[in-house]
Design a protein around this motif. Sequence first.
Motif, PDB file in Angstrom:
ATOM      1  N   ASP A   1       2.283 -51.360  -3.381  1.00  0.00           N
ATOM      2  CA  ASP A   1       2.890 -51.352  -4.712  1.00  0.00           C
ATOM      3  C   ASP A   1       4.296 -50.761  -4.620  1.00  0.00           C
ATOM      4  N   LEU A   2       5.213 -51.527  -4.078  1.00  0.00           N
ATOM      5  CA  LEU A   2       6.554 -51.018  -3.829  1.00  0.00           C
ATOM      6  C   LEU A   2       7.343 -50.815  -5.120  1.00  0.00           C
ATOM      7  N   LYS A   3       7.072 -51.615  -6.126  1.00  0.00           N
ATOM      8  CA  LYS A   3       7.783 -51.440  -7.388  1.00  0.00           C
ATOM      9  C   LYS A   3       7.436 -50.100  -8.023  1.00  0.00           C
ATOM     10  N   ALA A   4       6.148 -49.761  -8.047  1.00  0.00           N
ATOM     11  CA  ALA A   4       5.751 -48.463  -8.603  1.00  0.00           C
ATOM     12  C   ALA A   4       6.335 -47.325  -7.774  1.00  0.00           C
ATOM     13  N   ALA A   5       6.317 -47.468  -6.449  1.00  0.00           N
ATOM     14  CA  ALA A   5       6.883 -46.425  -5.581  1.00  0.00           C
ATOM     15  C   ALA A   5       8.366 -46.257  -5.840  1.00  0.00           C
ATOM     16  N   GLY A   6       9.087 -47.368  -5.985  1.00  0.00           N
ATOM     17  CA  GLY A   6      10.518 -47.290  -6.230  1.00  0.00           C
ATOM     18  C   GLY A   6      10.855 -46.611  -7.540  1.00  0.00           C
ATOM     19  N   ARG A   7      10.092 -46.941  -8.592  1.00  0.00           N
ATOM     20  CA  ARG A   7      10.330 -46.286  -9.890  1.00  0.00           C
ATOM     21  C   ARG A   7      10.078 -44.789  -9.806  1.00  0.00           C
ATOM     22  N   ARG A   8       9.003 -44.412  -9.147  1.00  0.00           N
ATOM     23  CA  ARG A   8       8.669 -42.981  -9.042  1.00  0.00           C
ATOM     24  C   ARG A   8       9.737 -42.232  -8.249  1.00  0.00           C
ATOM     25  N   LEU A   9      10.215 -42.844  -7.186  1.00  0.00           N
ATOM     26  CA  LEU A   9      11.212 -42.187  -6.347  1.00  0.00           C
ATOM     27  C   LEU A   9      12.538 -42.005  -7.062  1.00  0.00           C
ATOM     28  N   ARG A  10      12.915 -42.957  -7.897  1.00  0.00           N
ATOM     29  CA  ARG A  10      14.175 -42.815  -8.626  1.00  0.00           C
ATOM     30  C   ARG A  10      14.163 -41.577  -9.522  1.00  0.00           C
ATOM     31  N   ASN A  11      12.986 -41.177  -9.978  1.00  0.00           N
ATOM     32  CA  ASN A  11      12.889 -39.987 -10.836  1.00  0.00           C
ATOM     33  C   ASN A  11      13.241 -38.702 -10.094  1.00  0.00           C
TER      34      ASN A  11
END
Length: 317
Positions: free
Chosen positions: A92-102
Motif C-alpha cells: 500500500d504505497l499510497k497510504a505509506a506516502g501520505r503518512r510519511l508526508r505528515n
Amino acid sequence: MQVMDDSPSRAPRSRRALLIALALGTAAAVPTTYALLSPDTDPASPTPPKLHLTHQLAAYVEDFPTHDGYRVPTRAERTAVATAVTETLRGDLKAAGRRLRNVNYRLRTTHLADSDRKVAEIAEPKATGRGWGRVYVDLSEPVRWMVQVPHPRSDLHTELIGADLFARVPGGVLVLAGAPRDAARGRTADMAHRSRTVFNAVCDVLVDRRIPALQVHGFADASSPGHDVVLSTGPAGRTPTASAAADRLAAEGFRVCRAWSRDCGQLEGRTNVQAGAAADLDVDFLHVENSHALREDPGARARLVTALSEVARRWSR
C-alpha cells in the motif's frame, strides 16, 4: 569507527509492545503484489534514473554534519515511519506516502542499477537536521531478511557493506541510521543502544514479522588484535545460522572471533537493543563487527559481503 559497544537504554517490553501495536494494527501477511508507482509519481513523467545505491549512500553519509545533526523523535513520529514501512511491505504505497508526508519524509520507487530490481526508498530531506535515516525495501519479491547499519560514518564504510548486501540478495530491507553515533549529547544518536529512535521502531516492526537481521559494525584493529571479524548473536548464544556464518567467513580467509565459544571482549553486542528484541522473539540476528583494516580494503569488503550474502540467501529460501 567503533571501539566497543556502549551501555543500552532499552525501553521496557510493554512500551515496545505498545509501539508495535500502534504500528502494525492487525497482522498482515508478507506481500505478494505491489503498486507500480510511487504516491508522488505522475504516470506521464519520465522514468526516474536507476539507483546506484552504494554511490548514493556514500554521498549521503559524507554529508552528515559532525555535530548537532540529530533530534530525538517523538513516539508519534517514530510510529508514523514504522507504520509506513509496514504499509510498504503490504504493497500500500499510497497510504505509506501520505503518512510519511505528515512527518516530512518521502517515499519513491526506483530500480537498482545492477539488477533492475524495483525498490522503495523511504527517506527524509537532507536539510531537516533530524538525522533519522533511511529505509530501502525490495519490491521485487516478498521480504525475508534485513540488514541494519546503526553507525554510518562512525563505523567507517559500514553503509557500503549494507548497500552491497542489499543489492546482491533479493527480498531484503536496508535500515540505515541518519547520523553518526556521537551526533547528539548523551549518545542519543547511538541507534544500537537507544530504543526511542526511528531506526529501532522500524527494526521492531520487522522483527515482529519474524524477519531475521544482519547488523553491521566496525571496530578499531587494536580492540581485538588478530581478528578480522567478531561475530555474535547478542544475548542469544550459539545458533546454527551463526555457526554457518562463521564457517563461511573463515572460508573467505577471515580470522573470526566466535563470541559464543570464546571471550571476544566488549565487541559481542550483548547489550544491543535490536539483538535483545530478536532474542526475545527467537528470531535470527547476527551482530557482525569488522576491523578497520577489513573495512578500508575494497577487496576484503567484497569478500565479506560474499560470505554474508550466503546467510541472507538461506533466509530468503
